[in-house]
Design a protein around this motif. Sequence first.
Motif, mmCIF file in Angstrom:
data_model
loop_
_atom_site.group_PDB
_atom_site.id
_atom_site.type_symbol
_atom_site.label_atom_id
_atom_site.label_comp_id
_atom_site.label_asym_id
_atom_site.label_seq_id
_atom_site.Cartn_x
_atom_site.Cartn_y
_atom_site.Cartn_z
ATOM 1 N N ARG A 328 0.808 -1.214 0.000
ATOM 2 C CA ARG A 328 0.000 0.000 0.000
ATOM 3 C C ARG A 328 0.843 1.267 0.000
ATOM 4 N NH1 ARG A 328 -5.162 -1.711 1.452
ATOM 5 N NH2 ARG A 328 -5.814 0.418 1.923
ATOM 6 N N ILE A 329 2.156 1.137 -0.047
ATOM 7 C CA ILE A 329 3.042 2.298 -0.111
ATOM 8 C C ILE A 329 3.086 2.798 -1.553
ATOM 9 C CG2 ILE A 329 5.425 3.097 0.131
ATOM 10 C CD1 ILE A 329 5.734 1.287 2.500
ATOM 11 N N ARG A 330 2.803 4.083 -1.747
ATOM 12 C CA ARG A 330 2.736 4.670 -3.075
ATOM 13 C C ARG A 330 3.853 5.684 -3.343
ATOM 14 N NH1 ARG A 330 0.139 0.802 -3.147
ATOM 15 N NH2 ARG A 330 -2.125 0.594 -3.454
ATOM 16 N N GLY A 331 4.719 5.884 -2.381
ATOM 17 C CA GLY A 331 5.804 6.831 -2.586
ATOM 18 C C GLY A 331 6.374 7.285 -1.259
ATOM 19 N N ALA A 332 7.133 8.369 -1.301
ATOM 20 C CA ALA A 332 7.764 8.905 -0.097
ATOM 21 C C ALA A 332 7.898 10.416 -0.245
ATOM 22 C CB ALA A 332 9.119 8.259 0.151
ATOM 23 N N GLN A 333 8.103 11.088 0.893
ATOM 24 C CA GLN A 333 8.246 12.540 0.904
ATOM 25 C C GLN A 333 9.302 12.944 1.928
ATOM 26 O OE1 GLN A 333 5.214 15.419 2.665
ATOM 27 N NE2 GLN A 333 4.877 15.806 0.483
ATOM 28 N N ILE A 334 10.150 13.895 1.540
ATOM 29 C CA ILE A 334 11.177 14.459 2.417
ATOM 30 C C ILE A 334 10.922 15.959 2.513
ATOM 31 C CG2 ILE A 334 13.631 14.912 2.731
ATOM 32 C CD1 ILE A 334 14.247 12.311 1.387
ATOM 33 N N ARG A 462 8.860 5.388 -13.351
ATOM 34 C CA ARG A 462 7.884 4.920 -12.357
ATOM 35 C C ARG A 462 7.276 6.029 -11.523
ATOM 36 N NH1 ARG A 462 10.172 0.502 -8.506
ATOM 37 N NH2 ARG A 462 8.006 0.704 -7.812
ATOM 38 N N TYR A 463 7.933 7.180 -11.439
ATOM 39 C CA TYR A 463 7.534 8.156 -10.439
ATOM 40 C C TYR A 463 7.296 9.544 -11.045
ATOM 41 C CZ TYR A 463 9.294 4.646 -7.172
ATOM 42 O OH TYR A 463 9.518 3.476 -6.483
ATOM 43 N N ALA A 474 9.219 20.559 0.397
ATOM 44 C CA ALA A 474 8.890 19.138 0.365
ATOM 45 C C ALA A 474 9.182 18.559 -1.016
ATOM 46 C CB ALA A 474 7.422 18.917 0.718
ATOM 47 N N THR A 475 9.948 17.478 -1.032
ATOM 48 C CA THR A 475 10.207 16.719 -2.254
ATOM 49 C C THR A 475 9.366 15.455 -2.201
ATOM 50 O OG1 THR A 475 12.474 17.560 -2.348
ATOM 51 C CG2 THR A 475 11.949 15.629 -3.686
ATOM 52 N N THR A 476 8.417 15.319 -3.125
ATOM 53 C CA THR A 476 7.474 14.213 -3.123
ATOM 54 C C THR A 476 7.755 13.297 -4.296
ATOM 55 O OG1 THR A 476 5.790 15.632 -2.131
ATOM 56 C CG2 THR A 476 5.041 13.574 -3.119
ATOM 57 N N VAL A 477 7.874 12.010 -4.010
ATOM 58 C CA VAL A 477 8.053 10.974 -5.028
ATOM 59 C C VAL A 477 6.815 10.098 -5.004
ATOM 60 C CG1 VAL A 477 9.429 9.006 -5.758
ATOM 61 C CG2 VAL A 477 10.565 11.028 -4.823
ATOM 62 N N LEU A 478 6.009 10.150 -6.070
ATOM 63 C CA LEU A 478 4.725 9.456 -6.145
ATOM 64 C C LEU A 478 4.714 8.514 -7.334
ATOM 65 C CD1 LEU A 478 1.764 9.162 -5.138
ATOM 66 C CD2 LEU A 478 1.180 11.063 -6.669
ATOM 67 N N MET A 505 -3.640 13.671 -7.928
ATOM 68 C CA MET A 505 -4.457 13.182 -6.820
ATOM 69 C C MET A 505 -4.292 11.673 -6.691
ATOM 70 S SD MET A 505 -5.643 16.212 -6.383
ATOM 71 C CE MET A 505 -6.895 16.015 -5.127
ATOM 72 N N THR A 506 -4.229 11.221 -5.438
ATOM 73 C CA THR A 506 -4.069 9.806 -5.148
ATOM 74 C C THR A 506 -4.780 9.486 -3.840
ATOM 75 O OG1 THR A 506 -2.446 8.034 -4.775
ATOM 76 C CG2 THR A 506 -1.894 10.223 -3.950
ATOM 77 N N ALA A 507 -4.967 8.202 -3.571
ATOM 78 C CA ALA A 507 -5.625 7.777 -2.336
ATOM 79 C C ALA A 507 -4.663 7.688 -1.170
ATOM 80 C CB ALA A 507 -6.295 6.420 -2.545
ATOM 81 N N ALA A 508 -3.395 7.955 -1.379
ATOM 82 C CA ALA A 508 -2.390 7.818 -0.327
ATOM 83 C C ALA A 508 -1.966 9.183 0.187
ATOM 84 C CB ALA A 508 -1.165 7.057 -0.853
ATOM 85 N N GLY A 509 -1.430 9.192 1.400
ATOM 86 C CA GLY A 509 -0.863 10.414 1.956
ATOM 87 C C GLY A 509 -1.902 11.498 2.144
#
Length: 543
Positions: A328-334, A462-463, A474-478, A505-509
């Motif tokens: 269910r992980i869709r990416g990461a953010q720093i 992929r991202y 914020a650096t977002t990788v989706l 738009m996404t269902a995550a985060g």
Amino acid sequence: MSLSPPHPAEVQASRDAPATTWHRLSVRIIWVDLVISIVSIVPPMVAIWGFGIDVSAGQIWPLIALAAFGVLGAVADGLRWVFTRFRVTPTYVELKTGVFLRRHRSIQRDRIRSVDVEAKLRHRLARMRVVNIGAGQQASAGESALSLDALSAEDARRLQHSLLSAVEGPAEVLEASVDSELSSQHRRTTAQDGAGHESPAAAPEADEPLRIFARFEPSWCIYNMFTIWAYVLALGLGWGALWLLSTVGVDLYGFVVGLLDWDSIGWVGTTLIAVVVVGALGAVGLGINYFAENWNFELARIRSRDGTMLRTRRGLFTTREVNRDENRIRGAQISEPVLWRWMGVSDTSVLTTGLDVWSMSEPAAILPRGPISRTREVAGQVLGDPENPFHAHLRPHPWRALRRRLWWAGGLTVGLGALLTWLAVSDVLPYEVIWATAAFGPASLLAAVLAYRALGHTITDRYVITRSGLLSRATTVLQRSSVSTIVIRESLLQRRLNLRTVSTMTAAGQGGYDTPDIERRQSLEFAVQAAPGLLDPFLVPDR
């Protein structure tokens, strides 16, 4: 948060399931609450009998209120223990609770996405744990799907393993693993057979990590000490010490005032001393809090029923273990706070469906606040891409984006100056406050430049990678495959500058991530690449 009513077929399936016993929470919670009640009553008794404080003086009432709060909390826990039942069947986990309003909640076992184990200091001293069972819901109310507070440490670990293990055991094994009253006797009789071998009913050991990404770093303490919360913490501790000492007749304020000759120092010197002392006390407090919250920290990948999970463990007095389903992980953010960006400070979190990003417990955070170089490396390893997306080169935004921010800075400066001038002419404020505009103008222009330099975006195989933000860059990788909606919008000022903002738009985060001020001709191309095939039915070929 209450779950939606189950489907009639699910109700029938639950009725047809083999009957299992309803269990209570650990009886140790009653003894712990009894101790807490006694400890809560001790301070007012000592203040009245030991120091001779008059109850009618008013100073003792906060201690009496604190004692009443502790006693009422213990009574509430006792009632919760009496009226709470739970059971685990081969297909469901069910919980009945409530005194005046009874609630019966259930989760299908194949929908369970996380089983988190938490223990406050009182739980650890009594060898108890709180088990939070999540089903991938967005816990906007800050409540997990099911919460069992509290089980014994052994039963909590066995329950977590049985719900997250790849192979589901029979109903009688699950029942034995969560039966608090008979667990010790059951393990003595079934852990070993006559030949000294472990029987099939014995629960296996906790899952060993497949890979450890990060452990506790004492040197990261410096990154957690210098924040604005240092002053909030210091003021709160100071007020608490002032109130506590005043109840026993100690004048802390008079002691501080008598240390120096404040009249000769002046208000400027007094302000500087206060800022430095309060900041230093708050920084020390935050440093101690870092060690208390993140002691024995570990970020690791473990096995689960549906694949792998990302697990974090931390805590000295209050321990907390959070498991996140990697499916269910869709990416990461720093994120990098602006005032501490020169130190390389960063916060790291994952974009996961079913996690409440606004919760105070921060279930989406996978690392403590630390150096940007290390967090980029760990976040890239968690995503598992051969090429770390956080090292990708970001495309700069057009100069018109800087012009838009400069216009906003200039407009705010002029508006503030006009407001202060009107208040000064109306004799509401002195004329000297107009000089605040002279300081606000350069600061707003600098903020506009920093906000522009934070802009950047790119798209990999992929991202979708986007970066923006002034107070926190914020650096977002989706993941491109998780983008469900594309929103393209433009304000009146953006239209004049040929700029647009594209939101993925996404269902995550947080649900949506903006890429502001893209050149108009490139915005549609970026939107099409961000979500392959999503906009195809709406595209019209150029003539």
